[in-house]
Design a protein around this motif. Structure first.
Motif, PDB file in Angstrom:
ATOM      1  N   THR A   1     -71.352 -21.157 -63.487  1.00 17.00           N
ATOM      2  CA  THR A   1     -70.418 -20.139 -63.039  1.00 17.00           C
ATOM      3  C   THR A   1     -70.359 -20.219 -61.513  1.00 17.00           C
ATOM      4  O   THR A   1     -70.942 -21.132 -60.917  1.00 17.00           O
ATOM      5  CB  THR A   1     -70.830 -18.744 -63.538  1.00 17.00           C
ATOM      6  OG1 THR A   1     -72.163 -18.428 -63.086  1.00 17.00           O
ATOM      7  CG2 THR A   1     -70.786 -18.702 -65.063  1.00 17.00           C
ATOM      8  N   LEU A   2     -69.668 -19.280 -60.879  1.00 21.68           N
ATOM      9  CA  LEU A   2     -69.415 -19.411 -59.439  1.00 21.68           C
ATOM     10  C   LEU A   2     -70.147 -18.321 -58.653  1.00 21.68           C
ATOM     11  O   LEU A   2     -70.937 -17.565 -59.208  1.00 21.68           O
ATOM     12  CB  LEU A   2     -67.912 -19.429 -59.189  1.00 21.68           C
ATOM     13  CG  LEU A   2     -67.155 -20.546 -59.938  1.00 21.68           C
ATOM     14  CD1 LEU A   2     -65.667 -20.493 -59.635  1.00 21.68           C
ATOM     15  CD2 LEU A   2     -67.728 -21.931 -59.617  1.00 21.68           C
ATOM     16  N   PHE A   3     -69.858 -18.233 -57.344  1.00 19.75           N
ATOM     17  CA  PHE A   3     -70.721 -17.502 -56.417  1.00 19.75           C
ATOM     18  C   PHE A   3     -70.591 -15.989 -56.530  1.00 19.75           C
ATOM     19  O   PHE A   3     -71.527 -15.263 -56.200  1.00 19.75           O
ATOM     20  CB  PHE A   3     -70.404 -17.931 -54.989  1.00 19.75           C
ATOM     21  CG  PHE A   3     -71.568 -17.910 -54.042  1.00 19.75           C
ATOM     22  CD1 PHE A   3     -72.855 -17.567 -54.442  1.00 19.75           C
ATOM     23  CD2 PHE A   3     -71.389 -18.245 -52.705  1.00 19.75           C
ATOM     24  CE1 PHE A   3     -73.921 -17.563 -53.554  1.00 19.75           C
ATOM     25  CE2 PHE A   3     -72.437 -18.242 -51.807  1.00 19.75           C
ATOM     26  CZ  PHE A   3     -73.704 -17.902 -52.231  1.00 19.75           C
TER      27      PHE A   3
ATOM     28  N   ALA B   1     -80.631 -23.224 -59.556  1.00 20.35           N
ATOM     29  CA  ALA B   1     -80.807 -21.789 -59.299  1.00 20.35           C
ATOM     30  C   ALA B   1     -80.125 -21.285 -58.042  1.00 20.35           C
ATOM     31  O   ALA B   1     -80.313 -20.118 -57.683  1.00 20.35           O
ATOM     32  CB  ALA B   1     -82.301 -21.451 -59.241  1.00 20.35           C
ATOM     33  N   ASN B   2     -79.346 -22.074 -57.326  1.00 16.11           N
ATOM     34  CA  ASN B   2     -78.590 -21.546 -56.204  1.00 16.11           C
ATOM     35  C   ASN B   2     -77.459 -20.663 -56.732  1.00 16.11           C
ATOM     36  O   ASN B   2     -76.772 -21.007 -57.693  1.00 16.11           O
ATOM     37  CB  ASN B   2     -78.024 -22.675 -55.349  1.00 16.11           C
ATOM     38  CG  ASN B   2     -79.077 -23.316 -54.474  1.00 16.11           C
ATOM     39  OD1 ASN B   2     -80.225 -22.880 -54.441  1.00 16.11           O
ATOM     40  ND2 ASN B   2     -78.705 -24.359 -53.758  1.00 16.11           N
ATOM     41  N   GLY B   3     -77.240 -19.543 -56.064  1.00 11.31           N
ATOM     42  CA  GLY B   3     -76.351 -18.525 -56.585  1.00 11.31           C
ATOM     43  C   GLY B   3     -74.923 -18.968 -56.817  1.00 11.31           C
ATOM     44  O   GLY B   3     -74.234 -18.411 -57.690  1.00 11.31           O
ATOM     45  N   ASP B   4     -74.448 -19.940 -56.066  1.00  3.23           N
ATOM     46  CA  ASP B   4     -73.057 -20.375 -56.250  1.00  3.23           C
ATOM     47  C   ASP B   4     -72.867 -21.153 -57.547  1.00  3.23           C
ATOM     48  O   ASP B   4     -71.744 -21.596 -57.844  1.00  3.23           O
ATOM     49  CB  ASP B   4     -72.573 -21.196 -55.048  1.00  3.23           C
ATOM     50  CG  ASP B   4     -73.476 -22.336 -54.665  1.00  3.23           C
ATOM     51  OD1 ASP B   4     -74.669 -22.312 -55.018  1.00  3.23           O
ATOM     52  OD2 ASP B   4     -72.996 -23.273 -53.989  1.00  3.23           O
TER      53      ASP B   4
ATOM     54  N   LEU C   1     -85.307 -16.122 -60.688  1.00  3.44           N
ATOM     55  CA  LEU C   1     -85.892 -14.805 -60.466  1.00  3.44           C
ATOM     56  C   LEU C   1     -86.088 -14.507 -58.983  1.00  3.44           C
ATOM     57  O   LEU C   1     -86.137 -13.340 -58.583  1.00  3.44           O
ATOM     58  CB  LEU C   1     -87.226 -14.684 -61.217  1.00  3.44           C
ATOM     59  CG  LEU C   1     -87.155 -14.906 -62.738  1.00  3.44           C
ATOM     60  CD1 LEU C   1     -88.540 -14.813 -63.351  1.00  3.44           C
ATOM     61  CD2 LEU C   1     -86.197 -13.923 -63.390  1.00  3.44           C
ATOM     62  N   ALA C   2     -86.201 -15.554 -58.163  1.00  9.35           N
ATOM     63  CA  ALA C   2     -86.396 -15.367 -56.721  1.00  9.35           C
ATOM     64  C   ALA C   2     -85.163 -15.742 -55.915  1.00  9.35           C
ATOM     65  O   ALA C   2     -85.217 -15.742 -54.682  1.00  9.35           O
ATOM     66  CB  ALA C   2     -87.586 -16.207 -56.252  1.00  9.35           C
ATOM     67  N   ASN C   3     -84.065 -16.053 -56.585  1.00  6.85           N
ATOM     68  CA  ASN C   3     -82.867 -16.517 -55.890  1.00  6.85           C
ATOM     69  C   ASN C   3     -81.646 -15.673 -56.251  1.00  6.85           C
ATOM     70  O   ASN C   3     -80.551 -16.185 -56.431  1.00  6.85           O
ATOM     71  CB  ASN C   3     -82.602 -17.989 -56.223  1.00  6.85           C
ATOM     72  CG  ASN C   3     -83.484 -18.927 -55.428  1.00  6.85           C
ATOM     73  OD1 ASN C   3     -83.126 -19.368 -54.351  1.00  6.85           O
ATOM     74  ND2 ASN C   3     -84.659 -19.214 -55.952  1.00  6.85           N
ATOM     75  N   GLY C   4     -81.853 -14.365 -56.331  1.00  2.95           N
ATOM     76  CA  GLY C   4     -80.758 -13.471 -56.637  1.00  2.95           C
ATOM     77  C   GLY C   4     -79.958 -13.090 -55.406  1.00  2.95           C
ATOM     78  O   GLY C   4     -80.217 -13.561 -54.289  1.00  2.95           O
TER      79      GLY C   4
ATOM     80  N   HIS D   1     -82.973 -31.236 -55.019  1.00  6.23           N
ATOM     81  CA  HIS D   1     -82.243 -30.219 -54.258  1.00  6.23           C
ATOM     82  C   HIS D   1     -82.933 -28.871 -54.417  1.00  6.23           C
ATOM     83  O   HIS D   1     -83.127 -28.127 -53.454  1.00  6.23           O
ATOM     84  CB  HIS D   1     -80.800 -30.176 -54.763  1.00  6.23           C
ATOM     85  CG  HIS D   1     -79.996 -29.015 -54.268  1.00  6.23           C
ATOM     86  ND1 HIS D   1     -79.724 -28.819 -52.937  1.00  6.23           N
ATOM     87  CD2 HIS D   1     -79.389 -27.988 -54.940  1.00  6.23           C
ATOM     88  CE1 HIS D   1     -78.984 -27.729 -52.798  1.00  6.23           C
ATOM     89  NE2 HIS D   1     -78.777 -27.199 -54.007  1.00  6.23           N
ATOM     90  N   THR D   2     -83.310 -28.528 -55.656  1.00  3.35           N
ATOM     91  CA  THR D   2     -84.062 -27.311 -55.963  1.00  3.35           C
ATOM     92  C   THR D   2     -85.221 -27.679 -56.882  1.00  3.35           C
ATOM     93  O   THR D   2     -85.462 -28.856 -57.150  1.00  3.35           O
ATOM     94  CB  THR D   2     -83.153 -26.265 -56.638  1.00  3.35           C
ATOM     95  OG1 THR D   2     -82.654 -26.803 -57.871  1.00  3.35           O
ATOM     96  CG2 THR D   2     -81.989 -25.870 -55.735  1.00  3.35           C
TER      97      THR D   2
END
Length: 310
Positions: free
Chosen positions: A43-45, A74-77, A101-104, A165-166
């Motif tokens: 999904t998107l940001f 897990a990056n929000g975007d 859980l830590a990237n909200g 990247h993550t």
């Protein structure tokens, strides 16, 4: 294929949703269809962008409703819009599920609220997005290394190629149509950033992707490419490895190493300031005991390299 905002058919069962210009937060997604259902890749940001995408996909999803969502990392975007598809099965790798859980949204809001260059830079790059009413909706199903799905008769392979990247970087491959959704293992036209590393693992991930022999490659950011796009990212990563190691061996600090490196042929890439984190990623690999820098401090260094001074 034109790099324009919206839905782009790739093959009989594979589509891309592209969002130029591919810089911070402007990410792509994908849609894979089968008999009576579909799978959404990311999904998107924010909610507005995700609603726009879901509305734009209705010519396809009207007959193939979204039953499954895969979040590549897990990056929000790539997952903040999940609440709008919460009725679907949401899948991510186990490291990604933990990292969510830590990237909200609160992390992004804290960067925007930062002082000096950090706050001005974060406010600038994240200004187009609305993080105020997002309900974090992480994955409900996870896997470790590989998972094969049947999407209405279309075979879909999920491969966790992270950490790079993550902490977890999944790609989604449709072998019957040679389409690869690479998530943020590929930035096309922009500078890759290795938040987790090691970069050597990211290089290996590029080799794994090349071994799949895809015809269409949908990056996390940037236009659809062929395998030449994978080679471009791999070239940047191996260049950073070499340049950073030379300066590590000379005893330079990461900040001094960044100042000493000439970007050369990579100077034209967007987000060139990300080299601050990429050099750190190499130093962490060469010196496993090195304490990791706080994300806010890294953003501050990137901000300064991008011209946002204290």
């Amino acid at each position: 294929m034109e790099y324009t905002r919206g839905l782009h058919p790739l093959t009989e069962h594979c589509h891309a949703w592209l969002v130029p210009d591919g810089t911070w937060g402007w990410s792509n997604a994908g849609l894979i269809t089968g008999a009576g259902e579909s799978l959404l890749v990311d999904t998107l940001f924010d909610l507005a962008m995700t609603r726009e995408m879901l509305d734009g996909l209705t010519p396809v999803t009207g007959d193939h409703p979204i039953r499954t969502v895969v979040n590549t990392h897990a990056n929000g975007d790539h997952w903040f819009g999940n609440e709008l598809v919460a009725d679907a099965s949401i899948i991510a790798s186990a490291p990604t599920t933990r990292e969510m859980l830590a990237n909200g949204p609160e992390l992004i809001r804290s960067l925007i609220a930062g002082e000096g260059a950090l706050g001005r830079f974060a406010g600038h790059i994240f200004a187009p997005f609305d993080f105020s009413n997002i309900t974090p909706t992480p994955a409900t199903r996870s896997f470790d290394d590989e998972l094969t799905l049947d999407v209405g008769g279309t075979e879909v392979r999920l491969l966790n190629l992270g950490p790079a990247h993550t902490a977890g970087d999944s790609v989604v491959f449709v072998p019957g149509e040679r389409v690869l959704y690479a998530g943020d293992l590929l930035f096309i036209g922009g500078t890759p950033i290795s938040w987790a590393g090691p970069i050597s693992n990211w290089v290996a991930a590029c080799d794994r992707m090349l071994g799949l022999e895809p015809e269409f490659v949908v990056p996390g950011h940037g236009p659809v490419v062929g395998t030449e796009g994978i080679h471009q990212v791999r070239d940047y990563l191996t260049w950073v490895q070499d340049e950073a190691k030379q300066r590590f061996d000379r005893g330079l600090s990461p900040e001094d190493a960044v100042r000493d490196i000439d970007l050369g042929r990579f100077a034209s890439l967007d987000e060139h300031g990300r080299i601050a984190q990429n050099v750190l990623a190499v130093y962490y690999e060469l010196d496993p005991g090195r304490e990791r820098e706080d994300t806010r401090e890294v953003f501050r260094r990137i901000a300064e390299l991008e011209g946002f001074t204290e």
